[in-house]
Enzyme design. Structure first.
Site, mmCIF file in Angstrom:
data_model
loop_
_atom_site.group_PDB
_atom_site.id
_atom_site.type_symbol
_atom_site.label_atom_id
_atom_site.label_comp_id
_atom_site.label_asym_id
_atom_site.label_seq_id
_atom_site.Cartn_x
_atom_site.Cartn_y
_atom_site.Cartn_z
ATOM 1 N N ILE A 53 0.866 -1.186 0.000
ATOM 2 C CA ILE A 53 0.000 0.000 0.000
ATOM 3 C C ILE A 53 0.902 1.235 0.000
ATOM 4 C CG2 ILE A 53 -1.805 1.237 1.258
ATOM 5 C CD1 ILE A 53 -2.603 -1.533 0.132
ATOM 6 N N HIS A 75 -7.184 -5.018 -9.531
ATOM 7 C CA HIS A 75 -7.516 -5.849 -8.365
ATOM 8 C C HIS A 75 -8.382 -7.016 -8.826
ATOM 9 C CE1 HIS A 75 -8.375 -6.795 -4.191
ATOM 10 N NE2 HIS A 75 -9.654 -6.866 -4.499
ATOM 11 N N GLY A 133 -6.838 5.067 0.255
ATOM 12 C CA GLY A 133 -7.397 3.875 0.929
ATOM 13 C C GLY A 133 -6.798 2.599 0.352
#
Ligand code: GRF
Length: 205
Positions: A94, A111, A145
């Site tokens: 991340i 993803h 996020g």
């Protein structure tokens, strides 16, 4: 347009981009890969880059005293290639504030699930465990996020009964067939036509 691709594993999404650009030419595609980066060494993704003579770099979390310093080092390593777009293709870290300050709004991730369902590192397994009848892949812009940024495109895959027998391996391979095509198509469109992000809406003229 100049793209840097970030990988953490087999790099088949990277390979799909390499193959497409090789096939149609970077001018027609609208982009060239200027470097491939990874968070670990010894992975097939880096071998795929080296095989076609692309510059590579490795930026490992454990080589930095803090996560923030890793994030800054990654941002600097990417910035050295002056990319227009950064493509996270199976990159399993991340990115943080520093990276996003420099590349937010122009970093694309893929993803293997239909976000917002099943974000995180086990999207395929989680969809299976939940009993989803369809799943798929999502290509989206990266925000601060985890797998939460504005969605650009999605592809749908049926889940089969036998998918529950191998921990998701066959299902993930079927997803990746769609994912590679979707990523190649999306990156080319973004590079050739540009784009606008307004809130959660992405428009490509
Ligand atoms: C892709 O399905 C990606 O969405 C997920 O891990 C896989 C990476 O595959 N995060 P590869 O390294 O591109 O072959």
């Amino acid at each position: 347009k100049r793209i840097v691709v970030l990988v953490s594993g087999s790099g088949t999404n990277l390979q799909a981009l390499i193959d497409e650009i090789e096939a149609v030419g970077s001018a027609a595609y609208g982009a060239e890969i200027v470097a491939v980066g990874a968070d670990r060494s010894g992975i097939a993704g880096l071998e795929r880059a080296e095989r076609v003579g692309l510059p590579t770099f490795v930026c490992r979390v454990q080589d930095h005293p803090t996560r923030e310093e890793w994030d800054r080092a990654l941002a600097e390593a990417v910035a050295a290639y002056e990319p227009d777009l950064v493509i996270s293709a199976g990159f399993m870290k991340i990115v943080g504030k520093e990276f996003l300050a420099r590349f937010g709004g122009r970093t694309v991730n893929t993803h293997p699930a239909l976000l917002p369902s099943f974000p995180g590192a086990h999207g395929v397994r989680d969809a299976l465990a939940y009993g989803a009848k369809v799943t798929g892949c999502t290509v989206h812009f990266v925000d601060d996020g985890v797998d939460t940024g504005p969605i650009i495109a999605q592809g749908v895959i049926e889940v089969r009964d036998e998918d529950h027998e191998d921990g998701g391996a066959a299902l993930h391979e079927r997803i990746k067939e769609v994912e590679r095509k979707l990523l190649v198509e999306v990156v080319g469109r973004l590079a050739r036509h540009g784009y606008r992000i307004e809130g959660r809406k992405v428009s490509i003229p």
